[in-house]
Design a protein around this motif. Structure first.
Motif, PDB file in Angstrom:
ATOM      1  N   ARG A 151       0.853  -1.176   0.000  1.00 26.99           N
ATOM      2  CA  ARG A 151       0.000   0.000   0.000  1.00 26.99           C
ATOM      3  C   ARG A 151       0.898   1.238   0.000  1.00 26.99           C
ATOM      4  O   ARG A 151       1.588   1.508   0.968  1.00 26.99           O
ATOM      5  N   GLU A 153       1.122   5.025   0.294  1.00 27.51           N
ATOM      6  CA  GLU A 153       0.299   6.086   0.864  1.00 27.51           C
ATOM      7  C   GLU A 153       0.718   7.476   0.392  1.00 27.51           C
ATOM      8  O   GLU A 153      -0.110   8.389   0.335  1.00 27.51           O
ATOM      9  N   ARG A 154       2.020   7.644   0.084  1.00 29.98           N
ATOM     10  CA  ARG A 154       2.533   8.954  -0.315  1.00 29.98           C
ATOM     11  C   ARG A 154       3.452   8.760  -1.523  1.00 29.98           C
ATOM     12  O   ARG A 154       4.567   8.239  -1.389  1.00 29.98           O
ATOM     13  N   SER A 179      -4.462   3.033  -4.677  1.00 28.35           N
ATOM     14  CA  SER A 179      -4.031   3.008  -3.277  1.00 28.35           C
ATOM     15  C   SER A 179      -4.751   4.045  -2.426  1.00 28.35           C
ATOM     16  O   SER A 179      -4.545   4.084  -1.213  1.00 28.35           O
ATOM     17  N   ALA A 181      -4.013   7.125  -2.415  1.00 28.73           N
ATOM     18  CA  ALA A 181      -2.801   7.723  -1.851  1.00 28.73           C
ATOM     19  C   ALA A 181      -2.781   9.232  -2.019  1.00 28.73           C
ATOM     20  O   ALA A 181      -3.575   9.819  -2.773  1.00 28.73           O
TER      21      ALA A 181
END
Length: 297
Positions: A151, A153-154, A179, A181
């Motif tokens: 995953r 996230e950023r 994601s 994200a």
């Protein structure tokens, strides 16, 4: 959305290789892709000696070592392949083509087996010559739980408005949407060193010119992001000033990015200049995986 059905991960049985395998497995699980682990045994003879020959016992030993590397990872279809070659990076390229791989995952600091699997040798040759997307997993990248899906996230995506960087942005937006994200799309304005020594006329307004360049670049970045993408992920656009690779690393560290997606372009002398000053330097110094994409044919 991008799709992946086949992922290739060359290994050398080092700690860094195992780290790359974990990321390759996570990507394979996420995209429901088949993973092939590849070990290249160098058969090039030394001096006047003939090429080395890989025996059946050695081959079986390498296959067992690959199965051991894969043993913590469940729920993914994994094939194991041992090949003999005098040129490691060319064999990896050949297997990438033969398998029709959609992604190549490589650790950046292998030390045995796939000899000199180091940025500056095999990895940089793959970045320059390969057409397949390449994920470089650096030594300091965070670990991945074998039981969990990857995953991101950023995500950070540098854009210089070239075709290669726009192709990378397409991948970055797809991954960010899947994601859910935070995606940062950045552009670095690089000032030629000659201008730093230039003495402008008294009425020359450098701040106004800089502000106009930033505003124009920001508008161009924002125009690249469809509204549909913003629906499924958070997108931030930013323009910074300075050497591109330094700014990419700075922004990635500042935002705690867990994936950098960037493009590499060209194959000639200009590519060596652009590649050497940006993409390679980022992959050498990054502390998170770097997904590198070449401009489409």
């Amino acid at each position: 959305m991008i799709t992946m059905s086949r992922i290739l991960c060359p290994v050398d049985f080092s700690e860094h290789s195992a780290h790359a395998v974990a990321h390759a497995v996570a990507m394979a699980r996420w995209y429901e892709a088949r993973l092939t682990m590849l070990y290249v045994w160098i058969n090039q003879g030394a001096a006047d000696l003939p090429p080395l020959v890989l025996g059946d016992d050695q081959r079986a030993h390498f296959l067992e070592d690959m199965r051991r590397l894969a043993s913590p990872h469940q729920g993914v279809s994994i094939d194991f392949l041992v090949r003999e070659a005098a040129d490691v990076h060319q064999e990896i390229l050949d297997q990438t083509d033969a398998l029709g791989a959609d992604l190549l995952v490589l650790g950046s600091h292998g030390r045995t087996g796939v000899q000199r699997l180091l940025l500056g040798s095999v990895t940089e040759k793959l970045l320059r010559r390969g057409m397949c997307p390449l994920m470089v997993v650096p030594r300091g990248a965070p670990g991945i739980d074998p039981a969990e899906l990857v995953r991101f996230e950023r995500i950070l995506c540098p854009v210089d408005f070239s075709e290669a960087s726009l192709n990378a942005l397409t991948y970055a937006m797809s991954i960010a949407q899947e994601s859910d994200a935070d995606l940062t799309v950045m552009h670095a304005i690089e000032v030629p060193p000659e201008l730093s020594e230039y003495m402008p006329p008294a009425d020359f307004n450098l701040d106004a010119i800089r502000a106009a360049a930033v505003a124009t670049s920001l508008e161009r970045l924002r125009d690249l992001i469809p509204d549909s993408v913003r629906t499924f992920c958070t997108v931030e656009t930013t323009v910074v000033e300075g050497a591109a690779y330094r700014q990419v690393l700075h922004v990635a560290a500042e935002r705690h990015s867990d994936l950098i997606v960037m493009g590499v372009r060209g194959r000639g002398a200009l590519d060596v200049l652009v590649f050497g000053s940006n993409t390679a330097r980022v992959t050498r110094a990054a502390t998170c995986p770097v997904l590198v994409l070449r401009q489409p044919r």
